[in-house]
Motif scaffolding. Structure first.
Motif, PDB file in Angstrom:
ATOM      1  N   GLN A 160       0.852  -1.207   0.065  1.00 62.12           N
ATOM      2  CA  GLN A 160      -0.155   0.159  -0.058  1.00 62.12           C
ATOM      3  C   GLN A 160       0.770   1.312   0.075  1.00 62.12           C
ATOM      4  O   GLN A 160       0.524   2.188  -0.788  1.00 62.12           O
ATOM      5  CB  GLN A 160      -0.896  -0.071   1.420  1.00 62.12           C
ATOM      6  CG  GLN A 160      -1.858   1.406   1.367  1.00 62.12           C
ATOM      7  CD  GLN A 160      -2.825   0.880   2.713  1.00 62.12           C
ATOM      8  OE1 GLN A 160      -3.892   0.792   2.167  1.00 62.12           O
ATOM      9  NE2 GLN A 160      -2.297   1.344   3.446  1.00 62.12           N
ATOM     10  N   ARG A 161       1.895   1.192   0.861  1.00 59.25           N
ATOM     11  CA  ARG A 161       2.889   2.426   0.814  1.00 59.25           C
ATOM     12  C   ARG A 161       3.561   2.780  -0.622  1.00 59.25           C
ATOM     13  O   ARG A 161       3.629   3.670  -0.862  1.00 59.25           O
ATOM     14  CB  ARG A 161       3.739   2.212   2.086  1.00 59.25           C
ATOM     15  CG  ARG A 161       4.699   3.386   2.209  1.00 59.25           C
ATOM     16  CD  ARG A 161       5.806   3.190   3.294  1.00 59.25           C
ATOM     17  NE  ARG A 161       6.785   2.014   2.842  1.00 59.25           N
ATOM     18  CZ  ARG A 161       7.803   2.145   2.016  1.00 59.25           C
ATOM     19  NH1 ARG A 161       7.962   3.527   1.750  1.00 59.25           N
ATOM     20  NH2 ARG A 161       8.688   1.360   1.887  1.00 59.25           N
ATOM     21  N   LEU A 162       3.921   1.629  -1.251  1.00 58.48           N
ATOM     22  CA  LEU A 162       4.806   1.680  -2.402  1.00 58.48           C
ATOM     23  C   LEU A 162       3.973   2.172  -3.675  1.00 58.48           C
ATOM     24  O   LEU A 162       4.560   2.449  -4.482  1.00 58.48           O
ATOM     25  CB  LEU A 162       5.598   0.593  -2.574  1.00 58.48           C
ATOM     26  CG  LEU A 162       6.677   0.115  -1.441  1.00 58.48           C
ATOM     27  CD1 LEU A 162       7.397  -1.186  -1.583  1.00 58.48           C
ATOM     28  CD2 LEU A 162       7.810   1.423  -1.620  1.00 58.48           C
ATOM     29  N   VAL A 202       4.126 -21.735  -2.950  1.00 55.28           N
ATOM     30  CA  VAL A 202       4.440 -20.776  -3.632  1.00 55.28           C
ATOM     31  C   VAL A 202       3.091 -19.994  -4.226  1.00 55.28           C
ATOM     32  O   VAL A 202       2.387 -20.735  -5.085  1.00 55.28           O
ATOM     33  CB  VAL A 202       5.647 -21.102  -4.815  1.00 55.28           C
ATOM     34  CG1 VAL A 202       5.952 -19.789  -5.630  1.00 55.28           C
ATOM     35  CG2 VAL A 202       6.775 -21.525  -4.082  1.00 55.28           C
ATOM     36  N   ILE A 203       3.036 -18.818  -4.195  1.00 56.76           N
ATOM     37  CA  ILE A 203       1.789 -17.939  -4.874  1.00 56.76           C
ATOM     38  C   ILE A 203       2.415 -16.952  -5.706  1.00 56.76           C
ATOM     39  O   ILE A 203       3.478 -16.267  -5.155  1.00 56.76           O
ATOM     40  CB  ILE A 203       0.929 -17.564  -3.801  1.00 56.76           C
ATOM     41  CG1 ILE A 203       1.474 -16.669  -2.912  1.00 56.76           C
ATOM     42  CG2 ILE A 203       0.309 -18.727  -3.337  1.00 56.76           C
ATOM     43  CD1 ILE A 203       0.394 -16.221  -1.900  1.00 56.76           C
ATOM     44  N   ARG A 204       1.867 -16.392  -6.531  1.00 55.83           N
ATOM     45  CA  ARG A 204       2.089 -15.223  -7.488  1.00 55.83           C
ATOM     46  C   ARG A 204       0.678 -14.498  -7.618  1.00 55.83           C
ATOM     47  O   ARG A 204       0.029 -14.548  -8.554  1.00 55.83           O
ATOM     48  CB  ARG A 204       2.575 -15.549  -9.045  1.00 55.83           C
ATOM     49  CG  ARG A 204       3.880 -16.409  -8.968  1.00 55.83           C
ATOM     50  CD  ARG A 204       4.349 -16.709  -9.967  1.00 55.83           C
ATOM     51  NE  ARG A 204       5.769 -17.601  -9.806  1.00 55.83           N
ATOM     52  CZ  ARG A 204       5.725 -18.949  -9.673  1.00 55.83           C
ATOM     53  NH1 ARG A 204       4.741 -19.647  -9.537  1.00 55.83           N
ATOM     54  NH2 ARG A 204       7.048 -19.661  -9.383  1.00 55.83           N
ATOM     55  N   PRO A 205       0.294 -13.652  -6.580  1.00 59.22           N
ATOM     56  CA  PRO A 205      -1.046 -13.056  -6.462  1.00 59.22           C
ATOM     57  C   PRO A 205      -1.133 -12.063  -7.591  1.00 59.22           C
ATOM     58  O   PRO A 205      -2.655 -11.896  -7.953  1.00 59.22           O
ATOM     59  CB  PRO A 205      -1.196 -12.526  -5.084  1.00 59.22           C
ATOM     60  CG  PRO A 205       0.312 -12.345  -4.857  1.00 59.22           C
ATOM     61  CD  PRO A 205       1.181 -13.444  -5.498  1.00 59.22           C
ATOM     62  N   TYR A 206      -0.195 -11.504  -8.269  1.00 60.58           N
ATOM     63  CA  TYR A 206      -0.435 -10.625  -9.208  1.00 60.58           C
ATOM     64  C   TYR A 206      -0.159 -10.761 -10.688  1.00 60.58           C
ATOM     65  O   TYR A 206      -0.201  -9.849 -11.686  1.00 60.58           O
ATOM     66  CB  TYR A 206       0.276  -9.209  -8.783  1.00 60.58           C
ATOM     67  CG  TYR A 206       0.118  -8.856  -7.323  1.00 60.58           C
ATOM     68  CD1 TYR A 206      -1.253  -8.462  -6.821  1.00 60.58           C
ATOM     69  CD2 TYR A 206       1.118  -9.090  -6.471  1.00 60.58           C
ATOM     70  CE1 TYR A 206      -1.206  -8.448  -5.355  1.00 60.58           C
ATOM     71  CE2 TYR A 206       1.006  -8.783  -5.242  1.00 60.58           C
ATOM     72  CZ  TYR A 206      -0.131  -8.521  -4.576  1.00 60.58           C
ATOM     73  OH  TYR A 206      -0.153  -8.017  -3.096  1.00 60.58           O
ATOM     74  N   HIS A 207       0.244 -12.088 -10.986  1.00 60.24           N
ATOM     75  CA  HIS A 207       0.611 -12.586 -12.080  1.00 60.24           C
ATOM     76  C   HIS A 207      -0.776 -12.345 -13.058  1.00 60.24           C
ATOM     77  O   HIS A 207      -0.188 -11.663 -14.366  1.00 60.24           O
ATOM     78  CB  HIS A 207       0.850 -14.076 -11.953  1.00 60.24           C
ATOM     79  CG  HIS A 207       1.243 -14.697 -13.467  1.00 60.24           C
ATOM     80  ND1 HIS A 207       2.445 -14.544 -14.171  1.00 60.24           N
ATOM     81  CD2 HIS A 207       0.376 -15.616 -14.183  1.00 60.24           C
ATOM     82  CE1 HIS A 207       2.619 -14.885 -15.297  1.00 60.24           C
ATOM     83  NE2 HIS A 207       1.311 -15.766 -15.341  1.00 60.24           N
ATOM     84  N   ASP A 208      -1.751 -12.646 -13.055  1.00 61.46           N
ATOM     85  CA  ASP A 208      -2.774 -12.426 -13.751  1.00 61.46           C
ATOM     86  C   ASP A 208      -3.829 -11.093 -13.622  1.00 61.46           C
ATOM     87  O   ASP A 208      -4.864 -10.991 -13.822  1.00 61.46           O
ATOM     88  CB  ASP A 208      -3.553 -13.625 -14.031  1.00 61.46           C
ATOM     89  CG  ASP A 208      -4.160 -14.099 -12.785  1.00 61.46           C
ATOM     90  OD1 ASP A 208      -3.825 -13.763 -11.623  1.00 61.46           O
ATOM     91  OD2 ASP A 208      -5.235 -15.273 -12.829  1.00 61.46           O
ATOM     92  N   ALA A 213      -0.800  -3.293 -14.424  1.00 54.74           N
ATOM     93  CA  ALA A 213      -0.009  -2.103 -15.017  1.00 54.74           C
ATOM     94  C   ALA A 213      -0.086  -0.886 -14.172  1.00 54.74           C
ATOM     95  O   ALA A 213       0.862  -0.229 -14.260  1.00 54.74           O
ATOM     96  CB  ALA A 213      -0.814  -1.641 -16.223  1.00 54.74           C
ATOM     97  N   ARG A 214      -1.017  -0.783 -12.865  1.00 60.96           N
ATOM     98  CA  ARG A 214      -0.784   0.349 -12.195  1.00 60.96           C
ATOM     99  C   ARG A 214       0.367   0.062 -11.226  1.00 60.96           C
ATOM    100  O   ARG A 214       0.742   1.137 -10.615  1.00 60.96           O
ATOM    101  CB  ARG A 214      -2.426   0.310 -11.480  1.00 60.96           C
ATOM    102  CG  ARG A 214      -3.424   0.586 -12.442  1.00 60.96           C
ATOM    103  CD  ARG A 214      -4.594   0.848 -11.416  1.00 60.96           C
ATOM    104  NE  ARG A 214      -5.757   1.119 -12.403  1.00 60.96           N
ATOM    105  CZ  ARG A 214      -7.025   1.538 -11.933  1.00 60.96           C
ATOM    106  NH1 ARG A 214      -7.065   1.381 -10.476  1.00 60.96           N
ATOM    107  NH2 ARG A 214      -7.959   1.669 -12.684  1.00 60.96           N
ATOM    108  N   PHE A 215       0.648  -1.039 -10.974  1.00 61.41           N
ATOM    109  CA  PHE A 215       1.713  -1.325 -10.156  1.00 61.41           C
ATOM    110  C   PHE A 215       2.845  -2.406 -10.783  1.00 61.41           C
ATOM    111  O   PHE A 215       3.417  -3.472 -10.022  1.00 61.41           O
ATOM    112  CB  PHE A 215       1.385  -1.824  -8.663  1.00 61.41           C
ATOM    113  CG  PHE A 215       0.603  -2.908  -8.774  1.00 61.41           C
ATOM    114  CD1 PHE A 215       0.943  -4.279  -8.555  1.00 61.41           C
ATOM    115  CD2 PHE A 215      -0.722  -2.952  -8.869  1.00 61.41           C
ATOM    116  CE1 PHE A 215       0.162  -5.280  -8.546  1.00 61.41           C
ATOM    117  CE2 PHE A 215      -1.759  -3.996  -8.752  1.00 61.41           C
ATOM    118  CZ  PHE A 215      -1.363  -4.978  -8.774  1.00 61.41           C
TER     119      PHE A 215
END
Length: 306
Positions: A160-162, A202-208, A213-215
Motif C-alpha cells: 500500500q505504501r509503495l 508458492v503463490i504469485r498473486p498479481y501474475h494475472d 499495469a498500475r503497479f
C-alpha cells in the motif's frame, strides 16, 4: 487476524471460517484493534464493492469447513503450536534487500505462554524495531503460527505504501492465490545439523491481475512459504521476492523471515537452533544465511549477502 485471510470468499467459507478462527486466532484478543480485527460480513462486502479489479474465477463452493484449499489449511488452519510446551520464545530473523527500498536486518520474537486451560498458546509478538517496528496484537488462543500473519500484514502495508493501492485489494489477491493458485511441493531443508522434511507453498498473486499495469514494478512478486512439523512453531521461512530487472544484479525487492530457534523462558532444556551460539539462520548452520536455508526452498537467488 486469521479472519482477514479466511473470512470472506464465499458464504459457506465465511461461516466455517468464523468457527475456526475463534479457536485459532483468539478473536476476543483482537477486539478493538481496527486494522487487524475481523470485519463483519456487511462491512467486508462494502469494502469488496470498492475493489477496482475483477477477482479470479473461484472454484465451486463446498459445504461448511470443506471450502478451504490445501494451501489454506496448511498456512492458516494447521495447529502449528500444538506440540510446544510453553513458556518459550520463538525467534525469527528478518532481512530486506533490493533496489527499491532501504536494506536492513532485524528480528521477530514470539513469546508463547500457556492458555487458561494449560494448552499452548497465548502469543505476543515483538516485530522489528525503531522506525520499522510493527504493532502486533496479543493473541489469546493462537494455534496457527502468528508470525506468518504478522509478516503478511506488514507485506500488505508495504504494498500500500509503495503503490498507493488499497490494503484490502492486495490482501484479497493474496488470499485468492492461496485459495486457488498455490503451487505445493515437498523438499528437505537443513535444521540443527540434519535435514528434515518440509512443504513449500508458492503463490504469485498479481501474475494475472487485470490492474497490474498500475503497479507493474511489483506485479511479479512471488511469495514462498516453507513449513515443517520438525521445527518449533511449524514455520521454517517466508519469503517475498520481486526479481531483478533484466540486466540488474540486485532484486527489486526481497524480504525474508526465517526461524532462528526457540528458547524456553522458564526452566527446561535450551531448544535453540545450533546457530544460536554465534551463528544465525534457519539452517542453524551459518549466519551468512541461513543461505543455504535452502537453496532448495528458494527457486530464486538468496536475499541475504554473506
Amino acid at each position: 487476524m486469521i479472519a482477514r485471510w479466511l473470512g470472506v470468499r464465499q458464504g459457506a467459507g465465511l461461516l466455517a471460517g468464523l468457527a475456526l478462527m475463534a479457536s485459532s486466532a483468539g478473536l476476543g484478543g483482537l477486539a478493538g484493534l481496527g486494522g487487524l480485527a475481523f470485519s463483519p460480513p456487511a462491512r467486508a462486502a462494502t469494502a469488496a464493492s470498492k475493489e477496482p479489479a475483477k477477482e479470479p474465477t473461484q472454484a465451486p463452493a463446498k459445504a461448511g469447513a470443506e471450502d478451504f484449499s490445501p494451501a489454506e489449511r496448511a498456512l492458516f488452519m494447521q495447529n502449528h503450536l500444538g506440540t510446544l510446551k510453553p513458556p518459550l520464545v520463538l525467534r525469527y530473523q528478518f532481512a530486506r534487500r533490493g533496489s527499491l527500498a532501504e536494506n536492513f536486518d532485524d528480528q521477530l520474537s514470539l513469546a508463547l505462554t500457556a492458555r487458561a486451560d494449560g494448552r499452548c498458546c497465548a502469543a505476543k509478538g515483538d516485530f522489528l524495531s525503531g522506525k520499522h517496528k510493527v504493532a502486533t496484537p496479543e493473541i489469546e488462543q493462537a494455534e496457527s503460527n502468528p508470525a506468518l500473519l504478522f509478516f503478511l500484514e506488514r507485506e500488505i502495508a508495504e504494498m500500500q505504501r509503495l503503490t498507493s493501492g488499497k490494503a484490502n485489494y492486495f490482501r484479497k489477491r493474496i488470499r485468492m492465490a492461496v485459495y486457488q493458485g498455490a503451487q505445493i511441493s515437498t523438499l528437505q531443508v537443513p535444521w540443527r545439523g540434519k535435514t528434515v522434511a518440509a512443504q513449500q507453498i508458492v503463490i504469485r498473486p498479481y501474475h494475472d491481475d487485470p490492474l497490474r499495469a498500475r503497479f507493474e514494478q511489483l506485479a511479479g512478486k512471488q511469495y514462498s512459504f516453507v513449513l515443517s512439523d520438525a521445527v518449533p512453531g511449524g514455520l521454517y521461512a517466508i519469503r517475498s521476492l520481486v526479481a531483478a530487472a533484466p540486466g540488474a544484479a540486485t532484486p527489486v525487492l526481497a524480504e525474508e523471515l526465517w526461524l532462528d530457534g526457540a528458547t524456553p523462558t522458564l526452566g527446561g532444556a535450551d531448544t535453540r537452533a545450533a546457530g544460536a551460539s554465534g551463528t544465525t539462520g534457519a539452517s542453524g548452520a551459518s549466519g551468512a544465511a541461513g543461505a543455504a536455508a535452502a537453496a532448495a526452498a528458494r527457486p530464486t537467488p538468496a536475499t541475504r549477502t554473506p
